[in-house]
Design a protein around this motif. Sequence first.
Motif, PDB file in Angstrom:
ATOM      1  N   GLY A 104       0.788  -1.228   0.000  1.00  0.00           N
ATOM      2  CA  GLY A 104       0.000   0.000   0.000  1.00  0.00           C
ATOM      3  C   GLY A 104       0.820   1.278   0.000  1.00  0.00           C
ATOM      4  O   GLY A 104       0.266   2.362   0.152  1.00  0.00           O
ATOM      5  N   THR A 105       2.131   1.163  -0.168  1.00  0.00           N
ATOM      6  CA  THR A 105       2.992   2.353  -0.155  1.00  0.00           C
ATOM      7  C   THR A 105       3.746   2.478  -1.473  1.00  0.00           C
ATOM      8  O   THR A 105       3.665   1.607  -2.343  1.00  0.00           O
ATOM      9  CB  THR A 105       4.010   2.296   1.006  1.00  0.00           C
ATOM     10  OG1 THR A 105       4.984   1.273   0.732  1.00  0.00           O
ATOM     11  CG2 THR A 105       3.320   1.987   2.324  1.00  0.00           C
ATOM     12  N   THR A 106       4.494   3.570  -1.597  1.00  0.00           N
ATOM     13  CA  THR A 106       5.296   3.816  -2.798  1.00  0.00           C
ATOM     14  C   THR A 106       6.764   3.923  -2.420  1.00  0.00           C
ATOM     15  O   THR A 106       7.143   4.747  -1.577  1.00  0.00           O
ATOM     16  CB  THR A 106       4.857   5.121  -3.499  1.00  0.00           C
ATOM     17  OG1 THR A 106       3.489   5.012  -3.875  1.00  0.00           O
ATOM     18  CG2 THR A 106       5.703   5.388  -4.742  1.00  0.00           C
ATOM     19  N   LEU A 107       7.579   3.080  -3.046  1.00  0.00           N
ATOM     20  CA  LEU A 107       9.031   3.147  -2.901  1.00  0.00           C
ATOM     21  C   LEU A 107       9.602   3.645  -4.219  1.00  0.00           C
ATOM     22  O   LEU A 107       9.344   3.060  -5.276  1.00  0.00           O
ATOM     23  CB  LEU A 107       9.613   1.774  -2.568  1.00  0.00           C
ATOM     24  CG  LEU A 107      11.148   1.678  -2.594  1.00  0.00           C
ATOM     25  CD1 LEU A 107      11.743   2.418  -1.401  1.00  0.00           C
ATOM     26  CD2 LEU A 107      11.614   0.230  -2.599  1.00  0.00           C
ATOM     27  N   ALA A 108      10.362   4.728  -4.172  1.00  0.00           N
ATOM     28  CA  ALA A 108      10.981   5.282  -5.377  1.00  0.00           C
ATOM     29  C   ALA A 108      12.445   4.877  -5.447  1.00  0.00           C
ATOM     30  O   ALA A 108      13.150   4.890  -4.436  1.00  0.00           O
ATOM     31  CB  ALA A 108      10.862   6.802  -5.380  1.00  0.00           C
ATOM     32  N   ILE A 132      12.482   6.165  -0.269  1.00  0.00           N
ATOM     33  CA  ILE A 132      13.327   6.403  -1.437  1.00  0.00           C
ATOM     34  C   ILE A 132      14.624   5.622  -1.316  1.00  0.00           C
ATOM     35  O   ILE A 132      15.163   5.459  -0.215  1.00  0.00           O
ATOM     36  CB  ILE A 132      13.623   7.915  -1.604  1.00  0.00           C
ATOM     37  CG1 ILE A 132      14.385   8.186  -2.905  1.00  0.00           C
ATOM     38  CG2 ILE A 132      14.381   8.468  -0.400  1.00  0.00           C
ATOM     39  CD1 ILE A 132      14.512   9.660  -3.230  1.00  0.00           C
ATOM     40  N   VAL A 133      15.064   5.102  -2.468  1.00  0.00           N
ATOM     41  CA  VAL A 133      16.363   4.438  -2.586  1.00  0.00           C
ATOM     42  C   VAL A 133      17.140   5.195  -3.648  1.00  0.00           C
ATOM     43  O   VAL A 133      16.643   5.404  -4.763  1.00  0.00           O
ATOM     44  CB  VAL A 133      16.190   2.958  -2.987  1.00  0.00           C
ATOM     45  CG1 VAL A 133      17.498   2.373  -3.470  1.00  0.00           C
ATOM     46  CG2 VAL A 133      15.634   2.140  -1.829  1.00  0.00           C
ATOM     47  N   VAL A 134      18.343   5.653  -3.326  1.00  0.00           N
ATOM     48  CA  VAL A 134      19.189   6.382  -4.267  1.00  0.00           C
ATOM     49  C   VAL A 134      20.285   5.446  -4.747  1.00  0.00           C
ATOM     50  O   VAL A 134      21.041   4.896  -3.943  1.00  0.00           O
ATOM     51  CB  VAL A 134      19.811   7.633  -3.608  1.00  0.00           C
ATOM     52  CG1 VAL A 134      20.651   8.401  -4.631  1.00  0.00           C
ATOM     53  CG2 VAL A 134      18.723   8.530  -3.021  1.00  0.00           C
ATOM     54  N   GLU A 194      22.062   5.663  -0.608  1.00  0.00           N
ATOM     55  CA  GLU A 194      21.254   6.256   0.466  1.00  0.00           C
ATOM     56  C   GLU A 194      19.834   5.731   0.367  1.00  0.00           C
ATOM     57  O   GLU A 194      19.343   5.441  -0.710  1.00  0.00           O
ATOM     58  CB  GLU A 194      21.273   7.790   0.366  1.00  0.00           C
ATOM     59  CG  GLU A 194      20.652   8.479   1.560  1.00  0.00           C
ATOM     60  CD  GLU A 194      21.072   9.945   1.700  1.00  0.00           C
ATOM     61  OE1 GLU A 194      20.576  10.601   2.623  1.00  0.00           O
ATOM     62  OE2 GLU A 194      21.893  10.418   0.886  1.00  0.00           O
ATOM     63  N   ARG A 195      19.187   5.616   1.513  1.00  0.00           N
ATOM     64  CA  ARG A 195      17.800   5.162   1.563  1.00  0.00           C
ATOM     65  C   ARG A 195      17.130   5.775   2.782  1.00  0.00           C
ATOM     66  O   ARG A 195      17.800   6.233   3.709  1.00  0.00           O
ATOM     67  CB  ARG A 195      17.732   3.638   1.642  1.00  0.00           C
ATOM     68  CG  ARG A 195      18.098   3.088   3.013  1.00  0.00           C
ATOM     69  CD  ARG A 195      18.040   1.585   3.086  1.00  0.00           C
ATOM     70  NE  ARG A 195      19.193   0.979   2.457  1.00  0.00           N
ATOM     71  CZ  ARG A 195      19.126  -0.048   1.620  1.00  0.00           C
ATOM     72  NH1 ARG A 195      17.957  -0.581   1.325  1.00  0.00           N
ATOM     73  NH2 ARG A 195      20.210  -0.546   1.073  1.00  0.00           N
ATOM     74  N   VAL A 255      15.294  12.122   3.543  1.00  0.00           N
ATOM     75  CA  VAL A 255      16.360  12.176   2.538  1.00  0.00           C
ATOM     76  C   VAL A 255      16.380  13.528   1.837  1.00  0.00           C
ATOM     77  O   VAL A 255      17.454  14.076   1.547  1.00  0.00           O
ATOM     78  CB  VAL A 255      16.197  11.024   1.524  1.00  0.00           C
ATOM     79  CG1 VAL A 255      17.174  11.186   0.367  1.00  0.00           C
ATOM     80  CG2 VAL A 255      16.396   9.678   2.215  1.00  0.00           C
ATOM     81  N   PHE A 256      15.211  14.114   1.591  1.00  0.00           N
ATOM     82  CA  PHE A 256      15.162  15.379   0.871  1.00  0.00           C
ATOM     83  C   PHE A 256      15.549  16.564   1.743  1.00  0.00           C
ATOM     84  O   PHE A 256      16.146  17.529   1.264  1.00  0.00           O
ATOM     85  CB  PHE A 256      13.770  15.599   0.274  1.00  0.00           C
ATOM     86  CG  PHE A 256      13.559  14.923  -1.048  1.00  0.00           C
ATOM     87  CD1 PHE A 256      13.363  15.654  -2.202  1.00  0.00           C
ATOM     88  CD2 PHE A 256      13.577  13.540  -1.148  1.00  0.00           C
ATOM     89  CE1 PHE A 256      13.180  15.034  -3.424  1.00  0.00           C
ATOM     90  CE2 PHE A 256      13.400  12.907  -2.365  1.00  0.00           C
ATOM     91  CZ  PHE A 256      13.202  13.652  -3.509  1.00  0.00           C
TER      92      PHE A 256
END
Length: 563
Positions: A336-340, A520-522, A530-531, A537-538
Motif C-alpha cells: 500500500g505504499t510507494t518506494l521510489a 526512497i532508494v538512491v 542512500e535510503r 532524505v530530501f
Amino acid sequence: MSDTQNVAEAVPPVSEREVILDVRDLAVDFTTEMGRVSGVQGVSFTLHRGETLAIVGESGSGKTTTINAVLGLLPGNGDVTSGEIFFRGTDIAGYSEKALRGIRGKHIGLVPQDPMSNLNPVMRVGDQLAEVLLAHGKATRKDVRGKVNELLARAGLPDAATRARQYPHEFSGGMRQRALIAIGLACQPELLIADEPTSALDVTVQRTILDHLGSLTRDLGTAMILVTHDLGLAAERAETVIVMNKGRIVEQGPSAQILRDPQHEYTRRLVESAPSLASDRMKPINPGALTGQITEMPVILHVRDLVKEYTVRSHTDGKRKTFTAVTGVNFDLHRGTTLAIVGESGSGKSTTARIALRLEEPTSGLVEFNGTNIAHLRGRGLKTLRKQVQPIFQDPYASLNPMASVGEILEEPLKIYRLGNRAARRERAMDLLEMVALDASIYDRFATELSGGQRQRIAIARALALEPDLIICDEPVSALDVLVQAQILELLMKLQTELGLSYLFISHDLAVVRLIADQIVVMKAGEIVERGAVVDVFTSPQHEYTRMLLDSIPHIASRGTAG
C-alpha cells in the motif's frame, strides 16, 4: 574591478543587441478531415543576438507549430496564412523550400527532442556531422574529419575521434544529445532552436548538456529559442519567457517576472502544477503513512543482495568483459505504499525494476513477491506473477499498439487470462476507462488519435485490468508536460488509495518523487548509496551524490531577480 564585472559590462543589454528574429502576427492553419483548423494565431515576439528565449506551454499549445513555421518545416497540411517572419531583417515566411534549405543548418540550427529517432541508426555519428559541414560548404573532403572531431570535442564528447566512428546505438542518451548539439551548431548559426533538448535525460546529464549548450552559444553569440515544458529549466536558462496556450501567447516578458509573479491564470496554473522539492507528498495514502509506521506494514516486495552482470564486448580491443549493472541491492517495499528508486542513467534502477518484473534474471540474490522467490517460478506460477505485478512504461506513444483500438488494448489482458466472455470484457474495459477518468466514447478510438496524457491513462487502465497488487512504474510521467503530469500523479495517488496498490516508482525526477513516494532508494553505479523516508532524505541528505542530484534540479526561482 573583477573579471566577472568586466565581462558583464562588455555585454550590452538585450534590447540594444541586433535583432535576429522578429515574428509578427503569425497565424498557421491546418487542413484536416474536419476542415480548416487553427494551429497558432497572432504570435509575435522579437529575439536579439545572444539572447535565450524560452517558449513554454502544454502539449498542443502551439509552441512546436511556431518553431516549425520559423524553420519552414510545417507538415504538408499546414500553412502560414498570415504574418511575417523576419530573420536578420528579411521576411522568410514566403520562401521556397529550396531557399529555406540554404538557411536551415547554416544560419538556423536545430536540436530536436528525441536523439535516437533524429540520428540515422545505420550511419556513423561522424559521417552525419560531416554531411552537414559538406552540404553547407563549411568543410572540404580533406579537412572535414578534423572539423568533425573538433565539433564533437567542443560538445563535450571525450575521445572524439573514436566516437565519430561509432553508431548512435553505441552512445548513451546524453552522448546522443551532445552529438545533436554538435550538428545543430556545426555551421555556427545565428539562431539555434532547441526543442525539448533534455526532456528524457536525468538531472545531472541535463545540467551538463545545458551548460555546454549555453557556453557554446555564448562563445558564438548565437541566439537560442528553448522549447520546453519544464518551467524550472526555462527560469534557469532563459532571459525571456513566452507562455502559449491554445495557439496564442498569453504572457511574455523577463523570466523572473513571468514565473515569479504570473499575471495570466494559465501561467499561474503552470507554475502551481510544476513539481517542487519544497512540495509535500500529494496526500497520505493509509493509516501507516499518517503515523509514520510504514515499516511495520506487510512487505510485498523483498530484495536482498541483488546482483546483475552482463557480458559485453569492449569497444577498444573487442574482447568480452563482465559488466556489473547492479550489485548488493537490498530494499523492502511495504504493501500500500510507494518506494521510489532514483539515480542517473546507468545507475541500475531500471535493471532492478526489470528483474522485479522477471523480464531479467538476476545473476545472484533474492527477489520475493508476497513471500515467494520469483526466480523459481515457471509455467502457471510465472503467469500468476505476471497477473499480480504489472508495469507502466515511460513512453505513452511506444507502449501502446497503434493498430489496436482502446477497447482491444484494455481487453487483451483479459483474453490472455481467459477472464469473462466478450460482453463481460467490454464491461470491464468501460469500468477501467471510468476508473482513469476517460469518457466511454474513447473505447473505439485508436491510440494514434489520443494525446500523450490520454495514452498514459490508457496504459494505467491496462495495468489495472487484471487487478494487480504491485505496479512497477518506470518513468511514467517524464514524457508529459507539467499539467498532464500533475493529473497523472493525482490519478496514481487516487488509485492507490482506492485499490490499496503498491508502487515501485522508477524516476530521475526528484521533484516528482517528492510528491508521490513514501520511501526512497538512491542508486549510483549499481549500488544503493542512500535510503530512507522521502522527507528525511530530501531535507537532510547524507550522501554527497544525493546532494548533487538535488542541487542539479532546475528551480523556477533560480535566475534571481534578473530578467
